[in-house]
Design a protein around this motif. Structure first.
Motif, PDB file in Angstrom:
ATOM      1  N   GLN A  79       0.810  -1.226   0.000  1.00  0.00           N
ATOM      2  CA  GLN A  79       0.000   0.000   0.000  1.00  0.00           C
ATOM      3  C   GLN A  79       0.841   1.273   0.000  1.00  0.00           C
ATOM      4  O   GLN A  79       0.473   2.282   0.598  1.00  0.00           O
ATOM      5  CB  GLN A  79      -1.003  -0.035   1.164  1.00  0.00           C
ATOM      6  N   THR A  80       1.989   1.166  -0.664  1.00  0.00           N
ATOM      7  CA  THR A  80       2.827   2.353  -0.852  1.00  0.00           C
ATOM      8  C   THR A  80       3.132   2.555  -2.337  1.00  0.00           C
ATOM      9  O   THR A  80       4.024   3.341  -2.683  1.00  0.00           O
ATOM     10  CB  THR A  80       4.154   2.242  -0.068  1.00  0.00           C
ATOM     11  N   GLY A  81       2.450   1.802  -3.200  1.00  0.00           N
ATOM     12  CA  GLY A  81       2.638   1.995  -4.639  1.00  0.00           C
ATOM     13  C   GLY A  81       3.641   1.047  -5.284  1.00  0.00           C
ATOM     14  O   GLY A  81       3.865   1.128  -6.493  1.00  0.00           O
ATOM     15  N   GLN A  84       1.852  -1.244  -7.705  1.00  0.00           N
ATOM     16  CA  GLN A  84       1.437  -0.445  -8.869  1.00  0.00           C
ATOM     17  C   GLN A  84       2.608  -0.248  -9.835  1.00  0.00           C
ATOM     18  O   GLN A  84       2.462  -0.417 -11.050  1.00  0.00           O
ATOM     19  CB  GLN A  84       0.900   0.912  -8.395  1.00  0.00           C
ATOM     20  N   ASN A  85       3.778   0.067  -9.278  1.00  0.00           N
ATOM     21  CA  ASN A  85       4.944   0.259 -10.148  1.00  0.00           C
ATOM     22  C   ASN A  85       5.336  -1.046 -10.837  1.00  0.00           C
ATOM     23  O   ASN A  85       5.757  -1.041 -11.999  1.00  0.00           O
ATOM     24  CB  ASN A  85       6.128   0.801  -9.331  1.00  0.00           C
TER      25      ASN A  85
END
Ligand SMILES: CC(C)(COP(=O)(O)OP(=O)(O)OC[C@H]1O[C@@H](n2cnc3c(N)ncnc32)[C@H](O)[C@@H]1OP(=O)(O)O)[C@@H](O)C(=O)NCCC(=O)NCCS
Length: 147
Positions: A79-81, A84-85
């Protein structure tokens, strides 16, 4: 946090295996990740922080479709991206290699992962009964446009 996203190399296998062990209940073997580094269909992205693998994601390219094998981030970094990256890098790689769609199976009760894929324009397209064992169905998701 200075996290580096890059293609998996054979030296990354122990770190990737560690992340797998920490994140999944159905684990791959270290040898199966080693085999992935020699599989011409395989494409893996790792997230590395200070020499440690903290996440990874992979897909098999089957003709013009990208089939996600695994994607995981160590709990301390979620939940810090990072996820996503990783998926951004996987989508870019798949597109670059001529894929037109991406697909995966996810456990029906894995809401964080389902949300993660929904946010990334994947949609639910089917269900495999008992795919992960008795009473644990797999949801089939597809993203039909990678651009
Ligand atoms: C799924 C997973 C890879 C996501 O990685 P992550 O680094 O935490 O994801 P990100 O921080 O980049 O989040 C991106 C988006 O995913 C969704 N998401 C991620 N974690 C979520 C959670 N716990 N609950 C709800 N939505 C979540 C959100 O939409 C989020 O966007 P937002 O931050 O704008 O709300 C991670 O939860 C994980 O490793 N899970 C265990 C392994 C697993 O189940 N893998 C999937 C197998 S199919």
């Amino acid at each position: 946090m200075r996290i580096h996203y890059r293609l998996m190399e054979s030296r990354d296998v122990p770190g990737v295996f560690k992340v797998d062990q920490a994140c999944f209940s159905h684990n791959w073997t270290e040898d199966s990740y080693k085999a992935e580094t020699n599989n011409i269909l395989s494409n893996y992205i790792v997230a590395e922080l200070d020499g440690e693998i903290i996440g990874f994601g992979g897909f098999w390219q089957v003709i013009d479709e990208a089939h996600i094998t695994n994607i995981a981030v160590l709990a301390a970094y979620r939940q810090t991206g990072v996820g996503q990256n990783i998926i951004n890098a996987m989508l870019a790689l798949a597109l670059e290699q001529g894929c037109v769609a991406m697909t995966l199976e996810v456990r029906a009760d894995n809401q964080p992962a389902i949300n993660f894929y929904l946010k990334n324009q994947f949609t639910r397209q089917g269900r495999r009964k008992d795919y992960y064992g008795t009473g644990m169905d797999g949801i089939i998701m597809w993203r039909y446009k990678l651009e």
